[in-house]
Design a protein around this motif. Sequence first.
Motif, PDB file in Angstrom:
ATOM      1  N   GLN A 197       0.842  -1.207   0.000  1.00  0.00           N
ATOM      2  CA  GLN A 197       0.000   0.000   0.000  1.00  0.00           C
ATOM      3  C   GLN A 197       0.872   1.249   0.000  1.00  0.00           C
ATOM      4  O   GLN A 197       0.551   2.247  -0.643  1.00  0.00           O
ATOM      5  N   ALA A 198       1.969   1.183   0.748  1.00  0.00           N
ATOM      6  CA  ALA A 198       2.867   2.339   0.808  1.00  0.00           C
ATOM      7  C   ALA A 198       3.443   2.625  -0.569  1.00  0.00           C
ATOM      8  O   ALA A 198       3.499   3.781  -1.012  1.00  0.00           O
ATOM      9  N   GLY A 201       0.829   3.952  -2.870  1.00  0.00           N
ATOM     10  CA  GLY A 201       0.549   5.334  -2.471  1.00  0.00           C
ATOM     11  C   GLY A 201       1.581   6.289  -3.052  1.00  0.00           C
ATOM     12  O   GLY A 201       1.242   7.369  -3.565  1.00  0.00           O
ATOM     13  N   ALA A 202       2.848   5.874  -2.976  1.00  0.00           N
ATOM     14  CA  ALA A 202       3.919   6.722  -3.523  1.00  0.00           C
ATOM     15  C   ALA A 202       3.783   6.836  -5.039  1.00  0.00           C
ATOM     16  O   ALA A 202       3.945   7.922  -5.622  1.00  0.00           O
ATOM     17  N   TYR A 204       1.077   6.555  -6.732  1.00  0.00           N
ATOM     18  CA  TYR A 204      -0.134   7.365  -6.995  1.00  0.00           C
ATOM     19  C   TYR A 204       0.246   8.847  -7.095  1.00  0.00           C
ATOM     20  O   TYR A 204      -0.277   9.587  -7.908  1.00  0.00           O
ATOM     21  N   LEU A 205       1.205   9.195  -6.251  1.00  0.00           N
ATOM     22  CA  LEU A 205       1.629  10.591  -6.208  1.00  0.00           C
ATOM     23  C   LEU A 205       2.537  10.946  -7.378  1.00  0.00           C
ATOM     24  O   LEU A 205       2.380  11.998  -8.004  1.00  0.00           O
ATOM     25  N   ILE A 210      -3.970  11.185 -10.727  1.00  0.00           N
ATOM     26  CA  ILE A 210      -5.165  12.041 -10.694  1.00  0.00           C
ATOM     27  C   ILE A 210      -4.845  13.527 -10.892  1.00  0.00           C
ATOM     28  O   ILE A 210      -5.709  14.380 -10.700  1.00  0.00           O
ATOM     29  N   PHE A 211      -3.619  13.810 -11.228  1.00  0.00           N
ATOM     30  CA  PHE A 211      -3.275  15.212 -11.576  1.00  0.00           C
ATOM     31  C   PHE A 211      -2.068  15.175 -12.503  1.00  0.00           C
ATOM     32  O   PHE A 211      -1.288  14.223 -12.479  1.00  0.00           O
TER      33      PHE A 211
ATOM     34  N   PHE B  50       6.259   5.614   9.474  1.00  0.00           N
ATOM     35  CA  PHE B  50       6.194   5.483   8.022  1.00  0.00           C
ATOM     36  C   PHE B  50       4.801   5.038   7.568  1.00  0.00           C
ATOM     37  O   PHE B  50       4.183   5.657   6.698  1.00  0.00           O
ATOM     38  N   LEU B  55       2.438   7.280   4.950  1.00  0.00           N
ATOM     39  CA  LEU B  55       1.558   6.671   3.950  1.00  0.00           C
ATOM     40  C   LEU B  55       0.257   7.454   3.755  1.00  0.00           C
ATOM     41  O   LEU B  55      -0.084   7.806   2.614  1.00  0.00           O
ATOM     42  N   LEU B  58       0.840  10.622   1.831  1.00  0.00           N
ATOM     43  CA  LEU B  58       0.991  10.499   0.379  1.00  0.00           C
ATOM     44  C   LEU B  58      -0.354  10.703  -0.314  1.00  0.00           C
ATOM     45  O   LEU B  58      -0.463  11.419  -1.310  1.00  0.00           O
ATOM     46  N   ALA B  62      -1.664  13.732  -2.743  1.00  0.00           N
ATOM     47  CA  ALA B  62      -2.201  13.526  -4.093  1.00  0.00           C
ATOM     48  C   ALA B  62      -3.479  14.350  -4.276  1.00  0.00           C
ATOM     49  O   ALA B  62      -3.641  15.045  -5.299  1.00  0.00           O
ATOM     50  N   LEU B  65      -2.798  18.061  -4.363  1.00  0.00           N
ATOM     51  CA  LEU B  65      -2.239  18.477  -5.654  1.00  0.00           C
ATOM     52  C   LEU B  65      -3.313  18.580  -6.734  1.00  0.00           C
ATOM     53  O   LEU B  65      -3.147  19.306  -7.719  1.00  0.00           O
ATOM     54  N   VAL B  66      -4.408  17.842  -6.560  1.00  0.00           N
ATOM     55  CA  VAL B  66      -5.517  17.986  -7.515  1.00  0.00           C
ATOM     56  C   VAL B  66      -6.065  19.415  -7.424  1.00  0.00           C
ATOM     57  O   VAL B  66      -6.314  20.075  -8.443  1.00  0.00           O
ATOM     58  N   ALA B  69      -3.711  21.585  -9.128  1.00  0.00           N
ATOM     59  CA  ALA B  69      -3.834  21.471 -10.584  1.00  0.00           C
ATOM     60  C   ALA B  69      -5.080  22.181 -11.094  1.00  0.00           C
ATOM     61  O   ALA B  69      -5.104  22.698 -12.213  1.00  0.00           O
TER      62      ALA B  69
END
Lengths: 295, 289, 350
Positions: A197-198, A201-202, A204-205, A210-211, B50, B55, B58, B62, B65-66, B69
């Motif tokens: 998942q970690a 997640g990374a 995804y960024l 999504i951007f 972590f 997690l 992150l 995301a 950042l949308v 954007a």
Amino acid sequence: MIETTSAGGLRERIAASRTWQTLRAATWLEWQARGNWTNPILYGIYLIVRPMTTSLVLVLMYWLVSGAHAHGGLFGFLIAGAAAWTFVDQIVAGVPQAVLADREEYAMLKYVYITPARFLVVLIGRALPRMLVAFISFTVTLAFGVAILGVPVDVRMINYPLLLLALVLGFVGITALGIMLAGLALVLKRGAWQMPQAVTGALYLVSGAIFPVAVLPVWLRDISLGVPLTYWLELTRRALLGSRIGETFPIASTGAILGWLALTTVILSAVSVIVFRICDYFARERGQIDRTTGY
Amino acid sequence: MSTLTPSAEASAAPAERSFARQGLRLGIMTMIGRAYPRLVAANREPDWIFYEVALPLLQICAFALVYKALGAPKYIGIVILGGGMMAFWINVLWSMAAQLHWERQSGNLELYLMAPASMLWILAGMAIGGMLATAVRAAAVLILGSLIFGVTYHVVSYPLVILAFLFSLVALYGLGSMLASLYLLYNREVWAIQEVIQEPVALLTGSYVPVRALGPIVAGFAALIPLTLGLDAVRQLVFPHLFATLLSPGWEVAILGVLVIVFCGGAAWSLRYIEYRAKVLGRLSLKWQ
Amino acid sequence: MSHPAERDVPAIQTVNVRRVYHARGGRSIGGAKAGKTVVALDGVSLNIARGEIFGLLGRNGAGKTTLIKILTTLLAPTSGQAYIDGMDVTREVTKVRQRIAMVSGGEQSGYGILTVREQLWMFAQFYGVPSKIAHQRIDELLSAVGLGDQANQKVYALSTGMRQRMNLCRALVSDPEILFLDEPTVGLDVEASRSVRDYVRQWMRQDPRRTVLLTTHYMFEADELCDHVAVINHGHIVAEGTTDDLKRGLQEHARFQLEMAEWLPAFTEMLRNRDGVVEAQAEQRNDRTQLRLALLREEFIVPTIASINEAGGRVLALRRIEPTLEEAFVRLVGDEAESQREAEGAEVNG
């Protein structure tokens, strides 16, 4: 009495067909595991609810900012990315978890491991049904986006060969990532369950799910260029939405992006196999194949 | 049935009080005992930083950042705050609602049912331990997210913020305790149910967008989840006039107070029902593998 | 295809195998606490011939399972070599895996989501057994272990005993040549344990090339099943041989028990003065006397009985008294622990 069928030529025939049989049996096992995970209705809901929810969140965010139910260029970008991400969720996070479940819940990993079947083939087999499941989820989410939310996808204008190519290359890269993480999950003592998942997640960024990656800080943007998922998402969007969407790589041609996707996928696959082999070595060296962590 | 003489009654009263005191003491000790692994043992290994801070951050980044954007960085604070509160929902979902299911799988549930203190104390220990441990994680997410994106807060009323936050947490953990018992009715479906509801709840409670954006009807239903009103109230109180709200903060806090009673009462009822099933019907010991 | 050197090499061979566990940073590995090192195996050398059921006996943590893990390719040895059919378990992994199978006891292993038949079929596929042959074997195996009626039952619904019998079938469905049984009857009831043992014996009889390495805590099980045994303690092999060898090794003198119809006190004195008689004890039981003799060697029994007859005694029954394997085991691992303690004491003092 049991017939003694092992002698002579049988072993040779066995060796010749083992890879195919392993792939088939591992695929079948994963399919059974998916199908038996819960009742079919709940599973169906699960398959579509996650990407659809993410899509809805993005839609609401978009509408909050635009102040109206407007459908600009970025709208399709968001929904296509959210739908495609299902592949990563299913495989990159799912394959390592299947391996961990085999070890920790079913206590069967050691028995699979000591068979002559190649473990890499077993893992590819475990990824295949997840690919199918992800494809269903991807299609339903997109259909929902198009029919209900007004995502600008014209079914007649989709570049199907490009979409197929992107999906195939994407599957190779995503499966390679899943295999690498499965290897890492074997050697991690704590956090093995959360690690996939970690990583997703990374990704995804940094891969612009999504951007557009243009909004990332420069150092993260550089990382995103080394990740095949960035090119895969861009190609998928181009195949679905046409050239109207080019925020990630506005000036790069589709051919160039395809080339980058192929190149980074090959590199990633090679790295994944190497990492997996190293992890396999350490797992065996430390006796972690059959050790339950209890976490 | 024997009848107590006045003298016997007189002597029984202090004994009962003493027993009640012992019961309370035992309950508190049980609660502390069950909270201990979450407060102390879970923090022994530093990797929680972590997995439980970096997690979630992150994902928050995301979504933040949308907004960037989309050219609306002013809404990033909404995401950061929502992400911080989401930590509690994730904790309630996986470490409260599903906890008794895991305990059954590992064989601990029977030990809990056999223990002299009521299971409610055990649930309370799980809730308090989880709440405090998650508060540290949520604070870390909030601080780091705010620093990364330069979010500033303008608090309108500290008492109301604290009240909204506390009420929503107590009601949320009450809901978690209620689900914990009800989930014991299921086996393999538990994991699936959790997976299915995690994201929709994030959507409905308005983690990344104010809940009003869902429309008044959907938002009204979503208000049954304690996180929804808690988040909306806190957001209104720290980002005044930024977005359309559901109700005024005062009303939202009042409704949260009602939800506290409903969910904590529901937790006690569902636990009694489950104990009945376990002890009378003997239906709680199947282990799925 | 059989390995060319199959007839000349032992089925299982280990040469000076050593396995060390190191624990780092607050973690415990293989029983090693943080920062410590545990030597699980310390120079283990064994030769197990084809066609044998070989028992490896030892206390918890003695190194039995570690050795099985190394032989089944699950764990790498720190040093030394281990061979299956002459093939190195660290370098010829796939070839080794084609020949082996394993069943571990005391665990609830199995894919609960599959039926018994499906689970066995899946493993047959991993070994490359064609489906037709696999299904035929599955039917035969299940019926042989008494699980014929459970073939289509989901694994999660099986009892512990049934699950272990299914696991035995899982191991045998690939028709291995070498079977590792790691405490296979732990936690099973008497009937289920017997069923597993009976089937292992039956399976061994079917093909002389088959070999079993069994670890167990149950001495009667080893006594009943094994041709040869080795006792492992603290990672060392402390004794090896047939079960009779081990038992005899325990006995300093040949011991006999005699049932006598009548007894005179003078007999005892007479026996004690005879050559070869170390000890003679008589005990009156109802209308008979039980005489326990310890002789220097077994062959002294015939002249001793003759002298009793000459003196007017009447021997009704004679029985050689053997120590049990359990007694031999306790003596062996006890002695080893004792000498280890002495050695440690000497080291500290030195």
